[in-house]
Motif scaffolding. Sequence first.
Motif, mmCIF file in Angstrom:
data_model
loop_
_atom_site.group_PDB
_atom_site.id
_atom_site.type_symbol
_atom_site.label_atom_id
_atom_site.label_comp_id
_atom_site.label_asym_id
_atom_site.label_seq_id
_atom_site.Cartn_x
_atom_site.Cartn_y
_atom_site.Cartn_z
ATOM 1 N N GLU A 1 56.690 -42.435 -62.112
ATOM 2 C CA GLU A 1 57.423 -43.276 -62.968
ATOM 3 C C GLU A 1 58.900 -42.581 -63.383
ATOM 4 O O GLU A 1 58.684 -41.437 -63.874
ATOM 5 C CB GLU A 1 56.602 -43.504 -64.414
ATOM 6 N N ILE A 2 59.671 -43.459 -63.181
ATOM 7 C CA ILE A 2 60.913 -42.544 -63.616
ATOM 8 C C ILE A 2 61.791 -43.480 -64.551
ATOM 9 O O ILE A 2 61.684 -44.816 -64.650
ATOM 10 C CB ILE A 2 61.898 -42.493 -62.166
ATOM 11 N N GLU A 3 62.831 -42.860 -65.398
ATOM 12 C CA GLU A 3 63.706 -43.540 -66.144
ATOM 13 C C GLU A 3 64.936 -42.696 -65.437
ATOM 14 O O GLU A 3 65.208 -41.614 -65.564
ATOM 15 C CB GLU A 3 63.435 -43.234 -67.532
ATOM 16 N N ALA A 4 65.985 -43.781 -65.310
ATOM 17 C CA ALA A 4 67.135 -43.087 -64.853
ATOM 18 C C ALA A 4 68.454 -43.565 -65.579
ATOM 19 O O ALA A 4 68.519 -44.544 -65.825
ATOM 20 C CB ALA A 4 67.452 -43.498 -63.246
ATOM 21 N N TYR A 5 69.242 -42.499 -66.196
ATOM 22 C CA TYR A 5 70.371 -42.812 -66.919
ATOM 23 C C TYR A 5 71.707 -42.303 -66.166
ATOM 24 O O TYR A 5 72.098 -41.318 -66.335
ATOM 25 C CB TYR A 5 70.246 -42.127 -68.155
ATOM 26 N N PRO A 6 72.407 -43.392 -65.361
ATOM 27 C CA PRO A 6 73.552 -43.082 -64.694
ATOM 28 C C PRO A 6 74.824 -43.038 -65.967
ATOM 29 O O PRO A 6 74.925 -43.968 -66.512
ATOM 30 C CB PRO A 6 73.567 -44.035 -63.663
ATOM 31 N N GLU A 7 75.542 -42.394 -65.497
ATOM 32 C CA GLU A 7 76.815 -41.951 -66.207
ATOM 33 C C GLU A 7 77.880 -41.533 -65.173
ATOM 34 O O GLU A 7 77.666 -41.230 -64.197
ATOM 35 C CB GLU A 7 76.766 -40.937 -67.317
ATOM 36 N N MET A 8 79.078 -41.462 -65.707
ATOM 37 C CA MET A 8 80.356 -41.044 -64.825
ATOM 38 C C MET A 8 80.149 -39.509 -64.383
ATOM 39 O O MET A 8 80.482 -39.034 -63.451
ATOM 40 C CB MET A 8 81.581 -41.204 -65.520
ATOM 41 N N CYS A 9 79.523 -38.606 -65.185
ATOM 42 C CA CYS A 9 79.313 -37.213 -65.096
ATOM 43 C C CYS A 9 78.194 -37.050 -64.276
ATOM 44 O O CYS A 9 77.644 -36.007 -64.085
ATOM 45 C CB CYS A 9 79.208 -36.472 -66.395
ATOM 46 N N GLY A 10 77.291 -38.110 -63.883
ATOM 47 C CA GLY A 10 76.097 -37.979 -62.858
ATOM 48 C C GLY A 10 74.735 -38.701 -63.516
ATOM 49 O O GLY A 10 75.248 -39.714 -64.247
ATOM 50 N N VAL A 11 73.826 -38.252 -63.062
ATOM 51 C CA VAL A 11 72.668 -39.057 -63.217
ATOM 52 C C VAL A 11 71.420 -38.076 -63.981
ATOM 53 O O VAL A 11 71.177 -37.302 -63.375
ATOM 54 C CB VAL A 11 71.956 -39.924 -62.093
ATOM 55 N N LEU A 12 70.679 -38.450 -65.163
ATOM 56 C CA LEU A 12 69.826 -38.085 -65.538
ATOM 57 C C LEU A 12 68.391 -38.821 -65.468
ATOM 58 O O LEU A 12 68.542 -40.084 -65.551
ATOM 59 C CB LEU A 12 69.941 -37.783 -67.282
ATOM 60 N N VAL A 13 67.767 -37.912 -64.847
ATOM 61 C CA VAL A 13 66.376 -38.835 -64.453
ATOM 62 C C VAL A 13 65.370 -38.093 -64.934
ATOM 63 O O VAL A 13 65.136 -37.107 -64.979
ATOM 64 C CB VAL A 13 66.128 -38.739 -62.861
ATOM 65 N N PHE A 14 64.613 -38.686 -65.629
ATOM 66 C CA PHE A 14 63.116 -38.504 -66.269
ATOM 67 C C PHE A 14 62.057 -39.029 -65.460
ATOM 68 O O PHE A 14 61.964 -39.970 -65.152
ATOM 69 C CB PHE A 14 62.791 -38.734 -67.642
ATOM 70 N N ALA A 15 61.091 -37.963 -64.622
ATOM 71 C CA ALA A 15 60.076 -38.218 -63.656
ATOM 72 C C ALA A 15 58.860 -37.909 -64.572
ATOM 73 O O ALA A 15 58.643 -36.864 -64.811
ATOM 74 C CB ALA A 15 60.443 -37.883 -62.462
ATOM 75 N N ARG A 16 57.800 -38.768 -64.667
ATOM 76 C CA ARG A 16 56.595 -38.539 -64.874
ATOM 77 C C ARG A 16 55.461 -38.861 -63.903
ATOM 78 O O ARG A 16 55.747 -39.873 -63.213
ATOM 79 C CB ARG A 16 56.231 -39.353 -66.089
ATOM 80 N N PHE A 17 54.671 -37.945 -63.278
ATOM 81 C CA PHE A 17 53.520 -38.547 -62.114
ATOM 82 C C PHE A 17 52.369 -38.036 -62.851
ATOM 83 O O PHE A 17 52.062 -37.351 -63.602
ATOM 84 C CB PHE A 17 54.142 -37.563 -60.945
ATOM 85 N N GLN A 18 51.624 -38.835 -62.264
ATOM 86 C CA GLN A 18 50.294 -39.160 -62.542
ATOM 87 C C GLN A 18 49.170 -38.576 -61.217
ATOM 88 O O GLN A 18 49.402 -39.471 -60.340
ATOM 89 C CB GLN A 18 49.887 -40.559 -62.945
#
Length: 167
Positions: A55-72
């Motif tokens: 499961e991911i949450e992605a936060y795109p911005e002009m300075c790049g993308v921050l992705v939080f990933a959780r795996f089961q």
Amino acid sequence: MTIQPIGASSVALYLTPADLREHGLTPEELTEELALALTRRAFAQAGIPVEGTMEIEAYPEMCGVLVFARFQPPARSWFTFPDLETLLCAARSLGDAAPDTDLIWCAGRYWLNVPRTAEQALCRLSEFAEAEETAPYLDARLGEHGRTLLTGGALAALLDYFPEEMI
């Protein structure tokens, strides 16, 4: 790309604009499916094995993308065998349909873990072995006190080591 573990089953991944350009993307063009594909690729490049659901949450911005990933990781069942003979009989009953399994020796018994998705194998193995209830920290306890004998395809390896003609 920068990967930082933030727990036993989650990581933070930072994709710079250069990382995105390398894949022909901009932060605005990044969809959830593309972010998931990039995350899996980053895990593979970092040598982090990921099985099961992610499961991911992605936060795109002009300075790049921050992705939080959780795996089961996929759930696994444990079976214990009193001796090698019984274990070999179980392996032969499955034949070529043996799922991906690991084999550990602990407390005078053989411990076999099997993916819960392999329903037919689970049913057959229950005829030869005791199904162990998943206790808290069972994997850790076996890892600390047991001896890993075979990983990934343990039953198939046993059939190679001990063909039926030997008995």
